[in-house]
Every structure is written in structure tokens, then in C-alpha cells.
Scaffold this active site. Structure first.
Site, PDB file in Angstrom:
ATOM      1  N   ARG A  52       0.835  -1.230   0.045  1.00 18.36           N
ATOM      2  CA  ARG A  52      -0.078  -0.015   0.175  1.00 18.36           C
ATOM      3  C   ARG A  52       0.896   0.948  -0.111  1.00 18.36           C
ATOM      4  NH1 ARG A  52      -5.530   0.422   1.058  1.00 18.36           N
ATOM      5  NH2 ARG A  52      -5.532  -1.775   1.828  1.00 18.36           N
ATOM      6  N   GLU A  98      -6.003  -8.430  -2.576  1.00 22.04           N
ATOM      7  CA  GLU A  98      -6.620  -7.911  -3.610  1.00 22.04           C
ATOM      8  C   GLU A  98      -5.501  -7.449  -4.586  1.00 22.04           C
ATOM      9  OE1 GLU A  98      -9.874  -4.907  -3.585  1.00 22.04           O
ATOM     10  OE2 GLU A  98      -9.281  -4.345  -5.404  1.00 22.04           O
ATOM     11  N   ARG A 118       1.981  -4.146  -6.445  1.00 20.23           N
ATOM     12  CA  ARG A 118       1.447  -5.282  -5.398  1.00 20.23           C
ATOM     13  C   ARG A 118       1.737  -6.901  -5.878  1.00 20.23           C
ATOM     14  NH1 ARG A 118      -4.595  -4.305  -2.676  1.00 20.23           N
ATOM     15  NH2 ARG A 118      -3.393  -2.656  -1.287  1.00 20.23           N
TER      16      ARG A 118
END
Length: 418
Positions: A271, A343, A383
Site C-alpha cells: 500500500r 486484492e 502489489r
RNA sequence: GGAGGGCUCGCCUAGUGGCCGAUGGCGGCGGUCUUGAAAACCGCUACAGGUUCACCCCUGUCGUGGGUUCGAAUCCCACGCCCUCCGCCA
């Protein structure tokens, strides 16, 4: 913006959608009232304008004797028109405000409820097990000299990172692979601007509930996009498209303030405030939206499969949809260090909600209609790198490179600490 | 940053206060002709809103917002955007 015709014909469906999302159904009635008020104001204004138009055109034909009286009448009507236009404008503003307050109507089948109420549709691959203590992606990345968050913080602050050496090369490989896949499936590659005007941001629905997530450059009245969905959607704004479908794969940097996520995912690059992403975007006729949504999901699944990752697909609950989305599927990859799903991709069917705001339409036999817009992550690079490093790590600190990426990495089968 | 020019219907273009929702060309669609096609000729060809089963009709829109006027594409003001030249620059 939702379709006002749908609202008039079937207000209960809109109310039910509001309830499923956990939003206030009274807003629907407020919108209905505002719509009625606007229509009344428009009708009144049209009549007055018509009368005034007639009066002013009779001024020229009037004889010298009757001229003053005719002129007087026209003046009086002009004043009334002015008043009527003011109240019409006020009614339009009120309608727009009420209209913007209603998120998209969810599609049948979307699970009601909030973030935790998603439905798992399928799992692809087995949850991996390791015969050694797994390290998290940051540790793996640091040993490879692929990720440098300390210097990221020194230079830019928390939640910024440098990708170096193999990290940088991995990013380029993922971008190249994503673009190759996209092209093979008929998506047009696009490098999109990361700075956009307020209309683009607003039209895609990012200035509503999530406005605090967005970076704004006050001095220039521009926004930094959080996803290239924004420039890709706005690419065709105020256009009438001739031939559908139109599909793009856009690469851009993405910027997010992460205002509401203090203390969450603070380690590594899961993040961060800035990352790069390849985003798919499609414009299709409304009837084909659901089929297109399935197609985007298949592309996402195929991409994750290429990377030899284990993931599951969830059908997001109504309350966890963005305001523009009528349905959303997320692919969540297994993150070994935390033993949880993370996710990686997300695909939304926005039906005609964004297109209505952005003025994107196409010609049909029934006339000009708003198109449906859909978006989907092909590869959120940061990510994805984090997950790759964790999943494919070996005890000695090396990392297995999936075959699909090797052509873009000079053929190497593994990354090894220097 | 400095100096200019421009924004009209898919594209190009005409239009300096009422007869302009707006000219002409291109493109597109339909038709005549043709075995078929081309050419030629004829017609149609913006969007939004209101009303309507539908047609009609009505209203708005000439970058945006305001102003002047009985009346604005046309006059005035502000803003936006695009372009050109100079300077600077990856």
C-alpha cells in the site's frame, strides 16, 4: 448518474439498490421530487419563452400607433421569462445535486451488505506450503536489492519506495507482458496522462465519497489520478462513438493519498502512494456489458495464472462497490507471509453510469444512447511484485521467475541475491 | 514567461441585431439509373429537454457564464480551451 427513466418507471428497484448498499433510500424519493420539480419548471419556462418570442417578433410588424403597447407587452413578458429561467436554473441545480447523491443501481445477483459480505466464486490453484520460514516480500526484496523503502521514505516520505535492479526489471517485464496480452486480445495500448481536469475526475465518480483519497494540485486545478480508469474513461467524453466495442489497455502511474488507512499495510510496497498499473477499459453497448465484464475477468484470471499465483475470485457485496459500479469482481492472491488473500485486481461493470456523466454515447436504431463502461486491472505492478516475491521465494533467498515473464527478463529462471 | 490568432451542425466553411437552427462543400444514409459497380441526378443527414402510443408540435443549444435589447451566432464584460511565433526546457 443513474437513468432517470428507470427511476420514474421503477423507483422500487432503485430503492432496493440503495438498501443493498446500505445507503439512505430517502435520497431516492428526494431525487424523484427534484425531477418532478424540474419538469414543472421547464414546462412553465417553455411556455413563457414561446409567448415572449411571439410578442417580440410582432414588434416589427406593428404600426406606429400600436407599437408602444406591443413593446410594453413584450417587455413585461421578457421580465417574466427572466424570472422563470432563474427558477428553472435553480431546479436544474437541485436535480443535479440529488442525482449525484445516488450511486449506480446494483445488478441482480450482487450480494447485499458490506465489505465482509462478499461471495467467493472460485479458487484457482492450491494454497502453497513452504518447508521453511517464509519471509515477507520486503525482506525478500531487500535481499535481492529490488525494493528500497528506507530511501523511499528519506526522499519522499512514508509509503514511498524505490524499485531497483531486479525490482525495476520485474516491473518492466510485467508491463511488457501485460501489454502483449492486452494486444493479443484486441485492446489498444495507451499511455495515459496521470494528471487530469476536475471534469474527468468527477465524471468517473472519484470526487464523491472518495474525494479525500485523491491528490489535488491546487495551483493548477488538476488531479493526480488514482487509476488510469479516469483518463481512459474521459478519453471519449462528449463523443458519440460509431463502432463498439472499443477497448483499451492503459499504462499510467497511480497516486493515492491512503488517507483512511493509517497503520494498515505499512510494511513494504503493498500500500503505497505511488505505483504503476496497466488498466483495461471497455466501451460496449449496454446489453453487452455483463458479457464484457466476464471477458475482463477472464483476462485477469489468465494473467494471474501466467504468473503461477494462487488466487480466488470474489463477487463484491453491494456496500463495498464504488459509486459508479453496478457489480465488481476482485481477484485476491494468496499472500504467504500473512496467510491471507490480498486484492490484486478488480473489475467493475459501471453500466451507463459513468457514460451518462461523461457524455459518451453511441448510435443505435432507437437513437443515441449512453454506452456501458467497464474497467479491470490487468496488472497493479507494485502489489503484483510483492506477491510474486513472496510466493516464488526459496529458502536460499532466490526467487523463481514464472516462465511467462522470462522472455522479458533475458531468459533468466530465477532472481538471486548478489 | 512574452506577443498574437481562433473557437459555428461528423469534418471544413458562410454568416456583423429580427427573414438564422443557422450557408455551401466533404463525408454518411436512402432512391433513380445500371447485370453489378462507378459517375450523374434527387432526397435525407446535430443534440438535449417538454408533450405524445406515435407523428406533429413546443423550448433550448453557434466554446462557457453574465450583460445590453422587445429581440443576440452577430454588440459589451469575464472566464475557458485550442493554435502560432519567441524564450525556457525532458
Amino acid at each position: 448518474m443513474i437513468d432517470l427513466k428507470l427511476l420514474r418507471d421503477d423507483p422500487d428497484r432503485v430503492r432496493a439498490s440503495q438498501l443493498a448498499r446500505g445507503d439512505d433510500p430517502a435520497l431516492v424519493d428526494a431525487l424523484l421530487a427534484a425531477d418532478g420539480a424540474r419538469r414543472a419548471a421547464v414546462t412553465a419556462g417553455d411556455q413563457l419563452r414561446g409567448a415572449q418570442k411571439e410578442a417580440s417578433s410582432s414588434v416589427r410588424g406593428a404600426s406606429p400607433e400600436e407599437r408602444p403597447a406591443v413593446l410594453e407587452r413584450a417587455k413585461a413578458l421578457a421580465a417574466q421569462v427572466k424570472e422563470a429561467e432563474a427558477s428553472q436554473a435553480a431546479a436544474e441545480v437541485a436535480l443535479r445535486a440529488a442525482h449525484l447523491a445516488i450511486p449506480n443501481v446494483v445488478l441482480p445477483g450482487v450480494p447485499p451488505g458490506g465489505e465482509a459480505d462478499f461471495e467467493v466464486l472460485e479458487q484457482v490453484g492450491q494454497i502453497p506450503s513452504y518447508e521453511f520460514a517464509v519471509k515477507d516480500h520486503l525482506e525478500v526484496g531487500e535481499r535481492l536489492k529490488a525494493i528500497d523503502t528506507e530511501r523511499g521514505a528519506k526522499v519522499s516520505g512514508s509509503r514511498f519506495a524505490f524499485l531497483t535492479g531486479p525490482g525495476a526489471l520485474l516491473e518492466l517485464a510485467l508491463v511488457n507482458h501485460a501489454m502483449a496480452v492486452a494486444q493479443r486480445h484486441g485492446l489498444v495500448p495507451v499511455i495515459a496522462p496521470a494528471l487530469v481536469r476536475p471534469e474527468a475526475m468527477e465524471g468517473t465518480g472519484f470526487l464523491g465519497a472518495h474525494a479525500s483519497e485523491v491528490y489535488k494540485l491546487e495551483a493548477d486545478d488538476l488531479y493526480l489520478v488514482g487509476t488510469s480508469e479516469v483518463p481512459l474513461a474521459a478519453f471519449h467524453s462528449d463523443e458519440i462513438l460509431d463502432a463498439l466495442p472499443v477497448r483499451y489497455a492503459g499504462f499510467s502511474s497511480c497516486f493515492r493519498r491512503e488517507a483512511g488507512s493509517h497503520g494498515k499495510d505499512t510494511r513494504g510496497i503493498i500500500r503505497v502512494h505511488q505505483f504503476d498499473k496497466v488498466e483495461m477499459f471497455a466501451f460496449v453497448p449496454l446489453e453487452e456489458a455483463e458479457a464484457e465484464h466476464a471477458r475482463l475477468l477472464e483476462l485477469e484470471k489468465a494473467f494471474l495464472t501466467d504468473l503461477e499465483l494462487t488466487f480466488r475470485v470474489i463477487d463484491t457485496a453491494a456496500g463495498d462497490l464504488g459509486s459508479s459500479a453496478a457489480r465488481k469482481f476482485d481477484c485476491e492472491a494468496w499472500l504467504p507471509s500473512q496467510e491471507r488473500w490480498l486484492e490484486l485486481t478488480s473489475t467493475s461493470n459501471c453500466t451507463d453510469f459513468q457514460a451518462r456523466r461523461l457524455g459518451i454515447r453511441h448510435r443505435t436504431t432507437e437513437g443515441v444512447r449512453p454506452v456501458a463502461t467497464l474497467n479491470g486491472t490487468l496488472c497493479a505492478i507494485g502489489r503484483t511484485i510483492a506477491v510474486l516475491l513472496e510466493v516464488h521465494q526459496r529458502e536460499d533467498g532466490s526467487v523463481h521467475v514464472p516462465a511467462a515473464l522470462r522472455p522479458y527478463l533475458g531468459g533468466v529462471a530465477e532472481l538471486t541475491p548478489a
